[in-house]
Design an enzyme around this catalytic site. Structure first.
Site, mmCIF file in Angstrom:
data_model
loop_
_atom_site.group_PDB
_atom_site.id
_atom_site.type_symbol
_atom_site.label_atom_id
_atom_site.label_comp_id
_atom_site.label_asym_id
_atom_site.label_seq_id
_atom_site.Cartn_x
_atom_site.Cartn_y
_atom_site.Cartn_z
ATOM 1 N N GLY A 45 0.748 -1.221 0.084
ATOM 2 C CA GLY A 45 0.152 -0.033 -0.128
ATOM 3 C C GLY A 45 0.600 1.259 0.067
ATOM 4 O O GLY A 45 2.037 1.113 0.370
ATOM 5 N N LEU A 99 7.102 1.501 4.119
ATOM 6 C CA LEU A 99 8.351 2.012 3.156
ATOM 7 C C LEU A 99 8.795 3.129 3.611
ATOM 8 O O LEU A 99 10.076 3.465 3.579
ATOM 9 C CB LEU A 99 7.773 2.362 1.640
ATOM 10 C CG LEU A 99 7.165 1.071 0.992
ATOM 11 C CD1 LEU A 99 6.545 1.668 -0.469
ATOM 12 C CD2 LEU A 99 8.187 0.294 0.531
ATOM 13 N N HIS A 140 -3.532 0.812 8.326
ATOM 14 C CA HIS A 140 -2.559 1.422 8.228
ATOM 15 C C HIS A 140 -2.107 2.597 7.406
ATOM 16 O O HIS A 140 -1.918 3.618 7.760
ATOM 17 C CB HIS A 140 -1.403 0.252 7.717
ATOM 18 C CG HIS A 140 -0.050 0.720 7.646
ATOM 19 N ND1 HIS A 140 1.221 0.133 8.517
ATOM 20 C CD2 HIS A 140 0.645 1.544 6.934
ATOM 21 C CE1 HIS A 140 2.176 0.909 7.976
ATOM 22 N NE2 HIS A 140 2.051 1.638 7.080
ATOM 23 N N GLU A 141 -2.706 2.596 6.029
ATOM 24 C CA GLU A 141 -2.830 3.512 4.996
ATOM 25 C C GLU A 141 -3.600 4.820 5.534
ATOM 26 O O GLU A 141 -3.378 5.952 5.363
ATOM 27 C CB GLU A 141 -3.160 3.067 3.656
ATOM 28 C CG GLU A 141 -2.373 1.996 3.047
ATOM 29 C CD GLU A 141 -0.926 2.172 3.075
ATOM 30 O OE1 GLU A 141 -0.468 3.329 3.101
ATOM 31 O OE2 GLU A 141 -0.210 1.173 3.151
ATOM 32 N N HIS A 144 -1.789 7.082 7.898
ATOM 33 C CA HIS A 144 -0.921 8.144 7.214
ATOM 34 C C HIS A 144 -1.655 9.236 6.877
ATOM 35 O O HIS A 144 -0.955 10.359 6.871
ATOM 36 C CB HIS A 144 -0.313 7.583 5.999
ATOM 37 C CG HIS A 144 0.772 6.621 5.865
ATOM 38 N ND1 HIS A 144 2.013 7.032 6.209
ATOM 39 C CD2 HIS A 144 0.991 5.094 5.732
ATOM 40 C CE1 HIS A 144 3.030 5.980 6.341
ATOM 41 N NE2 HIS A 144 2.143 4.993 6.208
HETATM 42 NI NI NI Z 1 3.144 2.949 5.780
#
Ligand code: NI
Length: 184
Positions: A45, A99, A140-141, A144
């Site tokens: 993702g 990432l 999780h995304e 962000h």
């Molecule tokens: Ni992340």
């Protein structure tokens, strides 16, 4: 175009991302660049702030985890202006990575299921429930877009140990095959 991935320590990762409208400039191009960047960087993702754009958009392709969960094979989606409106089920630990925080993995506890409203790349509206790994990646995304990183969510006892590692990461003391951008 492949974007460099913004690394831990960059302020954009801590900002609350802005909603976008259908006429957002060059949206199609941006989404295609998000996919290209995500595949190049070997991510599951990718959220827009991770390429330096503080907008409410993330992409997910669960296909690499098909072996763990067969239904992920077809879980490939763009989420625009998403909103998690319900969470359900047990709190479950799962080993996460990001990432923007290269090579670090930690267990994070999150609820099992989420209901999310969002628009796709054509601005069609959806209101859907997800569970399993899909719900995990979505949460999780989604974090962000709120300026939250998975390392914020690890058990307090682990946080002190993490601190040093995160400082090293923010200084670029790691080696990965994808393009990165450190905070200046
Ligand atoms: Ni992340």
């Amino acid at each position: 175009m492949i974007y460099p991935i913004v690394i831990y320590g960059s302020p954009v990762l801590r900002k609350v991302a802005e909603k976008i409208k259908k006429d957002y400039p060059k949206l199609d191009q941006f989404i295609s660049d998000m996919w290209e960047t995500m595949y190049y960087s070997d991510g599951l993702g990718l959220a827009a702030p991770q390429v330096g754009k503080s907008i409410r958009l993330f992409v997910i392709d669960g296909a690499p985890l098909e072996e763990d969960e067969p239904k992920l094979k077809d879980f490939k989606k763009v989420f625009i202006n998403p909103k998690i409106i319900e969470r359900e089920g047990e709190d479950i630990p799962y080993n996460e990575g990001c990432l923007s925080i290269p090579l670090l993995r930690e267990d994070v506890i999150r609820p099992e299921k989420v209901r999310i409203e969002y628009y796709d790349e054509l601005f069609n509206f959806y209101d859907e429930w997800y569970d399993g790994i899909a719900a995990r990646v979505i949460q999780h995304e989604y974090d962000h877009l709120k300026g939250i990183l998975f390392t914020d969510k690890v058990a307090p006892i682990k946080k002190r140990l993490l601190k040093g590692k995160l400082i090293s990461i923010s200084k670029g003391k790691f080696a990965v095959d994808y393009k990165v951008r450190l905070s200046k």
